[in-house]
Scaffold this motif. Structure first.
Motif, short mmCIF file in Angstrom:
data_model
loop_
_atom_site.label_atom_id
_atom_site.label_comp_id
_atom_site.label_asym_id
_atom_site.label_seq_id
_atom_site.Cartn_x
_atom_site.Cartn_y
_atom_site.Cartn_z
N VAL A 164 0.88 -1.17 0.03
CA VAL A 164 -0.08 0.03 -0.03
C VAL A 164 1.04 1.20 -0.02
O VAL A 164 0.59 2.30 -0.51
CB VAL A 164 -1.08 -0.03 1.28
N ARG A 198 0.96 4.34 -2.71
CA ARG A 198 0.55 5.64 -2.44
C ARG A 198 1.61 6.55 -3.25
O ARG A 198 1.31 7.43 -3.66
CB ARG A 198 1.11 5.83 -0.83
N VAL A 209 -7.86 -6.08 -6.91
CA VAL A 209 -7.41 -5.79 -5.89
C VAL A 209 -6.72 -4.55 -5.99
O VAL A 209 -6.97 -3.35 -5.33
CB VAL A 209 -6.65 -6.92 -4.89
N GLY A 226 -8.61 -1.52 -7.17
CA GLY A 226 -9.70 -0.80 -6.19
C GLY A 226 -8.71 -0.14 -5.13
O GLY A 226 -9.04 1.11 -4.59
N LEU A 227 -7.60 -0.62 -4.59
CA LEU A 227 -6.64 0.17 -3.56
C LEU A 227 -6.26 1.35 -4.02
O LEU A 227 -6.30 2.24 -3.40
CB LEU A 227 -5.71 -0.74 -3.17
N ALA A 243 -7.59 3.10 -6.38
CA ALA A 243 -8.67 4.34 -6.36
C ALA A 243 -8.96 4.97 -5.06
O ALA A 243 -9.04 6.10 -5.01
CB ALA A 243 -9.96 3.56 -7.06
N ILE A 244 -9.02 3.91 -3.85
CA ILE A 244 -8.95 4.32 -2.71
C ILE A 244 -8.06 5.47 -2.45
O ILE A 244 -8.46 6.46 -1.61
CB ILE A 244 -9.02 3.26 -1.56
N VAL A 245 -6.64 5.01 -2.61
CA VAL A 245 -5.62 6.19 -2.03
C VAL A 245 -5.76 7.44 -2.79
O VAL A 245 -5.65 8.61 -2.39
CB VAL A 245 -4.23 5.43 -2.60
N GLN A 253 -8.53 8.72 -3.77
CA GLN A 253 -9.66 9.41 -3.24
C GLN A 253 -9.17 9.97 -1.98
O GLN A 253 -9.51 11.08 -1.63
CB GLN A 253 -10.95 8.56 -2.97
N ALA A 254 -8.60 9.15 -1.25
CA ALA A 254 -7.95 9.78 0.03
C ALA A 254 -7.07 10.98 0.15
O ALA A 254 -6.91 11.78 0.75
CB ALA A 254 -7.35 8.72 0.81
N MET A 255 -6.57 11.11 -1.21
CA MET A 255 -5.89 12.35 -1.29
C MET A 255 -6.71 13.46 -2.16
O MET A 255 -6.02 14.54 -2.44
CB MET A 255 -4.63 12.16 -2.61
N GLY A 256 -8.03 13.38 -2.23
CA GLY A 256 -8.75 14.17 -2.69
C GLY A 256 -8.89 14.47 -4.18
O GLY A 256 -9.72 15.20 -4.62
N ALA A 267 -11.56 9.42 -8.25
CA ALA A 267 -11.26 8.06 -9.11
C ALA A 267 -12.08 7.07 -8.97
O ALA A 267 -12.90 6.83 -8.03
CB ALA A 267 -9.86 7.77 -8.32
N ARG A 268 -12.15 5.97 -9.87
CA ARG A 268 -12.72 4.81 -9.98
C ARG A 268 -12.27 3.69 -10.53
O ARG A 268 -11.46 4.09 -11.67
CB ARG A 268 -14.36 5.00 -10.26
N SER A 269 -12.35 2.71 -10.14
CA SER A 269 -11.81 1.35 -10.77
C SER A 269 -12.57 0.70 -11.97
O SER A 269 -13.63 0.94 -11.79
CB SER A 269 -11.40 0.34 -9.61
#
Lengths: 424, 424
Positions: free
Chosen positions: B16, B20, B83, B86-87, B89-91, B93-96, B99-101
């Motif tokens: 992860v 990042r 996997v 998805g991860l 995309a989540i990172v 999004q967490a950065m603002g 994103a989508r997978s």
């Protein structure tokens, strides 16, 4: 020939070796002439690892720290069941049994848009029925479907049970076999009461009470669905040897059938005793006894999405104030206190007491509907052991009492014995 | 504003924390005003683990031991990229960053039915273009698509490069950036020749020769696709610091652009020197020199699916027999010998010699097409070092010689120097 759905949880598919054992259960049913669909969970530990990745990924230390899109969570986490479904299909093929995997989106199993804890809206059984009719085992990735925007949607923890029951309903299965790490549903927790007996049959309604009250054999949602769709659901052990597992006089292997009450010939008055430690008791002392107070209390809690279960209201001697006692899930105890403190502007000043050191013990049985005195017997038995009852709730088929947690085992054993549930 | 595809391999997304780092590369491009699609591989090690499960699952010790359905292999193995997508995309999004997978079946990326090593038939760019136009980063699970029967299909090892180029072609990307563990394409292997230079640009045709001859920067299929679809492909390092990576006088970061030869202003006669140790030489001594013999030899090998590369045929002094020398992939050496022994009933008795202790060294350059004497220069230089040439093949843009493996480094260094490729 019957049409069967077999469901195996994470422990049963934890390794390829265990998946081979699952395949032997499947092979036995196929050889008996049945058409078989199998629903599988992720290999145990995998879902937790994936959820860990998601939480780590969402922790960026930046603008949107901790936030993540449930749709991405679903894409990541659903991969666990995808792997197991493919592996079981391969093992079955290697045994010489035709098999193919189905992902949620391939069936398709249609869900609503509540990603992460989606509800099943529709399940088209045609592809599965065709596959099974051609002599191929349908291996289904549990826990998942496809949402309204074409994204993978998961059904929430334990969703594979619900997948299995939904598949069974859609294909008109004769039975849905849930293979788990226990060999059935017991009259109560055998760890507390060694004399607990495995039930041969239990009615849907009873199982629903047992499941929601802490007998963690089956997910509550799956039992609800089974009841609504009248899916005969059989709980059995995945640790039985697939080839040598015996059957009783009725040709049934060891396990518990959850079915319509019509199928249960001799109903007992009481079927089982359940208990739940996940409760906290909250008492409001000396609340003004005037209209609207109860509404203000429970309205505030409802707004905060806190489920209230047992409610008892007593009038105090002076008649101008009252005591209100109720239970909330133990995890919500602190939050409920905050909500109530905030609500004092409306309900007036009151002493708020709370304790998570309580347990809810329930007596469950469909037979209660036609038998008087069941509750009285429970109260008398508990009193005989000096156990104080803090609150009571009843429904048509259950009686629940809230008591001090210290008396859990004593209360469960006493009630189990009083209603004649001890082994012969 | 440009439309970019960024591709990251397994090492770049191994944890992860590294994902990042990938996200920071993406963020840099988004902040520069570009529309970005990202193609990701599985976290390194995951694919091998999943393939291990499949092989284990297929080993049942029963009827169909070792057999498995490639469609099930694909369902299992494709989960790795799912996997990562998805991860990431989540990172993001967490950065603002919105994103989508996209899984292969969601795009959809349509493949043929050669599950396990499928070819891309069609890729509809509309969903990706719409997503990117709305300011959302499209994160695509590489290596996979959907086959003609609606099943997940993987593109074979290294297929994520091909996914990236196909996506770039479908959305009309200005550039496809392949982030890898090297910072570009070199004139030759820097481990052998410290003076090797990174190429700023290389033509598709040259890269194809470099890639197929052992410069393992990019998968051959992806370069073929890039050439056909004219996708400008940029090889760069994923280890550069995402924020501080510098640019040259032309505003380009360190890396190599693989592009149409028209875009290369000053073409060199020779662009690079490649070598491949994956060759085995086979010689048939004193074969009857009569029509049909060569056809029988190579026909038998073709039937056994063995690729023959360099072929040299000399007539011996007596004129009645001939020597045939050729190369096959080193892994096929033993199989080729068996095939040829079996073919002696047709080609007559012959002495079969083989050796894997050889190397193919190639001089590559589009400029060769308009320059005479390039081959002569190579032969002279190698002769000057006492290196014996066993076989030669040439094409419009390359000269390959087969030599003893012991001379690999000397030959590569000598040729690198002769054609003026050493660093200034």
């Amino acid at each position: 020939m019957a049409r069967l759905v077999l469901k195996f949880g994470g422990t049963s598919v934890a390794t390829v070796e265990r998946i081979r054992n699952v395949a032997r259960h499947v092979a036995r049913e196929v050889k008996a002439g049945h058409q078989v669909a199998v629903v599988v969970s992720a290999m145990s530990g995998v879902t937790n690892t994936l959820v860990g990745y998601v939480n780590d990924a969402a922790t960026s230390g930046m603008a949107m720290d901790g936030f993540y899109d449930q749709m991405e969570y679903d894409a990541v986490v659903a991969s666990g069941e995808q792997v197991t479904s493919g592996l079981l299909a391969i093992v079955l093929q290697a045994m010489g049994l035709p098999a193919r995997s189905f992902q949620g989106w391939q069936i398709p199993l249609i869900t609503d848009d509540a990603h992460g804890a989606a509800r099943i809206l529709d399940l088209d059984g045609k592809a599965l029925i065709d596959t099974m009719a051609s002599g191929t085992v349908a291996v289904i990735a549990g826990f998942q479907g496809i949402g309204p925007t074409g994204r993978i949607a998961t059904l929430g923890r334990g969703g594979s049970d619900t997948s299995a029951v939904a598949v069974a309903a859609a294909i008109g299965a004769d039975r849905c076999d849930i293979y788990t790490d226990v060999d059935g549903v017991y009259t109560t927790d055998p760890r507390i009461v060694p004399k607990a007996r495995r039930l041969e049959k239990i009615a849907f309604e009873e199982m629903l009470e047992m499941a929601s009250l802490g007998a963690k054999v089956l997910q509550v949602r799956s039992v609800e669905l089974a009841m609504v769709k009248k899916v005969r659901t059989f709980v059995r052990s995945s640790f039985d040897d697939p080839e040598t597992v015996g059957v009783d006089a009725h040709g049934n292997p060891p396990g518990t059938l959850i079915c319509d009450e019509d199928e249960i010939v001799e109903t007992q008055v009481v079927t089982g005793i359940a208990y739940s430690k996940d409760e906290a008791q909250i008492s409001l002392r000396r609340v003004a006894d005037k209209p609207g107070v109860a509404a203000a209390v429970f309205g505030a809690l409802a707004e905060a999405n806190i489920n209230v279960d047992m409610i008892v209201q007593n009038t105090t001697a002076d008649g101008s104030t009252t005591d209100i006692t109720f239970t909330v899930p133990a995890v919500d105890e602190g939050r409920a206190r905050s909500v109530l403190e905030g609500a004092q502007t409306v309900i007036g000043p009151t002493l708020i007491e709370s304790s998570a050191d309580v347990v809810k013990v329930s007596v469950i049985g469909i037979g209660m509907r036609s038998h008087a005195g069941v509750a009285a017997e429970a109260f008398k038995a508990l009193a005989g052991k000096g156990i104080n009852i803090r609150a009571i709730t009843t429904s048509e088929i259950k009686i629940s009492v809230l008591i001090d947690a210290a008396y859990t085992e004593l209360a469960v054993r006493t009630l189990h014995s009083v209603y004649g549930l001890d082994k012969h």
